[in-house]
Design a protein around this motif. Structure first.
Motif, PDB file in Angstrom:
ATOM      1  N   LYS A   1      14.243   4.852  22.674  1.00  0.00           N
ATOM      2  CA  LYS A   1      13.199   4.285  22.230  1.00  0.00           C
ATOM      3  C   LYS A   1      12.478   3.324  23.401  1.00  0.00           C
ATOM      4  CE  LYS A   1      11.387   1.452  18.565  1.00  0.00           C
ATOM      5  NZ  LYS A   1      11.584   0.730  17.282  1.00  0.00           N
ATOM      6  N   THR A   2      13.284   2.481  23.910  1.00  0.00           N
ATOM      7  CA  THR A   2      12.699   1.478  24.914  1.00  0.00           C
ATOM      8  C   THR A   2      12.192   2.311  26.122  1.00  0.00           C
ATOM      9  OG1 THR A   2      14.045  -0.161  24.265  1.00  0.00           O
ATOM     10  CG2 THR A   2      13.083  -0.379  26.462  1.00  0.00           C
ATOM     11  N   THR A   3      12.782   3.425  26.696  1.00  0.00           N
ATOM     12  CA  THR A   3      12.550   3.973  27.846  1.00  0.00           C
ATOM     13  C   THR A   3      11.550   4.963  27.397  1.00  0.00           C
ATOM     14  OG1 THR A   3      14.957   4.254  28.509  1.00  0.00           O
ATOM     15  CG2 THR A   3      13.406   5.673  29.364  1.00  0.00           C
ATOM     16  N   VAL A   4      11.261   5.727  26.294  1.00  0.00           N
ATOM     17  CA  VAL A   4      10.109   6.333  25.984  1.00  0.00           C
ATOM     18  C   VAL A   4       9.030   5.507  25.997  1.00  0.00           C
ATOM     19  CG1 VAL A   4       9.042   7.611  24.122  1.00  0.00           C
ATOM     20  CG2 VAL A   4      11.283   8.115  24.542  1.00  0.00           C
ATOM     21  N   GLY A   5       8.859   4.142  25.435  1.00  0.00           N
ATOM     22  CA  GLY A   5       7.998   3.308  25.463  1.00  0.00           C
ATOM     23  C   GLY A   5       7.429   2.977  26.665  1.00  0.00           C
ATOM     24  N   ALA A   6       8.552   2.782  27.590  1.00  0.00           N
ATOM     25  CA  ALA A   6       8.015   2.304  29.052  1.00  0.00           C
ATOM     26  C   ALA A   6       7.636   3.383  29.769  1.00  0.00           C
ATOM     27  CB  ALA A   6       9.391   1.885  29.558  1.00  0.00           C
ATOM     28  N   LEU A   7       7.803   4.393  29.595  1.00  0.00           N
ATOM     29  CA  LEU A   7       7.550   5.767  30.195  1.00  0.00           C
ATOM     30  C   LEU A   7       5.730   6.131  29.482  1.00  0.00           C
ATOM     31  CD1 LEU A   7       7.490   8.384  31.900  1.00  0.00           C
ATOM     32  CD2 LEU A   7       8.675   9.546  29.750  1.00  0.00           C
ATOM     33  N   ARG A   8       5.858   5.766  28.393  1.00  0.00           N
ATOM     34  CA  ARG A   8       4.414   5.901  27.669  1.00  0.00           C
ATOM     35  C   ARG A   8       3.395   4.789  28.598  1.00  0.00           C
ATOM     36  NH1 ARG A   8       3.053   8.334  23.494  1.00  0.00           N
ATOM     37  NH2 ARG A   8       5.139   7.866  22.551  1.00  0.00           N
ATOM     38  N   THR A   9       3.820   3.505  28.626  1.00  0.00           N
ATOM     39  CA  THR A   9       3.033   2.585  29.285  1.00  0.00           C
ATOM     40  C   THR A   9       2.642   3.026  30.676  1.00  0.00           C
ATOM     41  OG1 THR A   9       4.120   0.898  27.828  1.00  0.00           O
ATOM     42  CG2 THR A   9       3.300   0.009  29.961  1.00  0.00           C
ATOM     43  N   ALA A  10       3.673   3.504  31.397  1.00  0.00           N
ATOM     44  CA  ALA A  10       3.319   3.854  32.839  1.00  0.00           C
ATOM     45  C   ALA A  10       2.673   4.687  32.971  1.00  0.00           C
ATOM     46  CB  ALA A  10       4.706   4.001  33.403  1.00  0.00           C
TER      47      ALA A  10
END
Length: 134
Positions: free
Chosen positions: A90-99
């Protein structure tokens, strides 16, 4: 197995609607879909096509969320899928989406590599031979 209701016909095939809570594909089929999305995201990031990467990331996350709600328990999983999604993805998918949304391809590629590592850590935990690739 849950019932399937026939909702109509078209010229080529019967249309069906699944009852709530039933997922037609099993865990391995969902993982196949995730592998396609994951590989596509990596390729789009390598080519600098962040719009396409974001579209694929949305698809990947939608499959993950579907699995947490409709395929949460499975005999091949040591814990509910939601646990792995919350802890590893979840956190990594969110950080990837933000980037990706910010157009930061360097950070997006870093987060993408982290996502692949986290996918593989779950595969390792479950002794799955298939691996996610960069």
């Amino acid at each position: 197995m849950a019932a399937v209701a026939v909702v109509g016909w078209n010229s080529c095939s019967q249309e069906q609607e699944a009852t709530e809570g039933y997922l037609h594909k099993d865990l391995s089929e969902q993982m196949d879909a995730l592998a396609v999305y994951q590989g596509g995201i990596g390729e789009e990031l390598r080519q600098g096509r962040t719009d396409n990467a974001l579209w694929l990331l949305d698809g990947l996350d939608s499959v993950l969320l579907l699995m947490t709600s409709r395929l949460n328990e499975h005999h091949n999983l040591k814990r509910p899928f939601e646990y792995y999604y919350e802890k590893k993805l979840k956190t990594t998918v969110g950080a990837l989406r933000t980037a990706v949304t910010a157009g930061d391809t360097t950070e997006a590629q870093r987060q993408y590599r982290l996502l692949v590592m986290k996918c593989n850590s779950c595969h390792n935990e479950h002794e799955v031979e298939e691996r996610a690739h960069y």
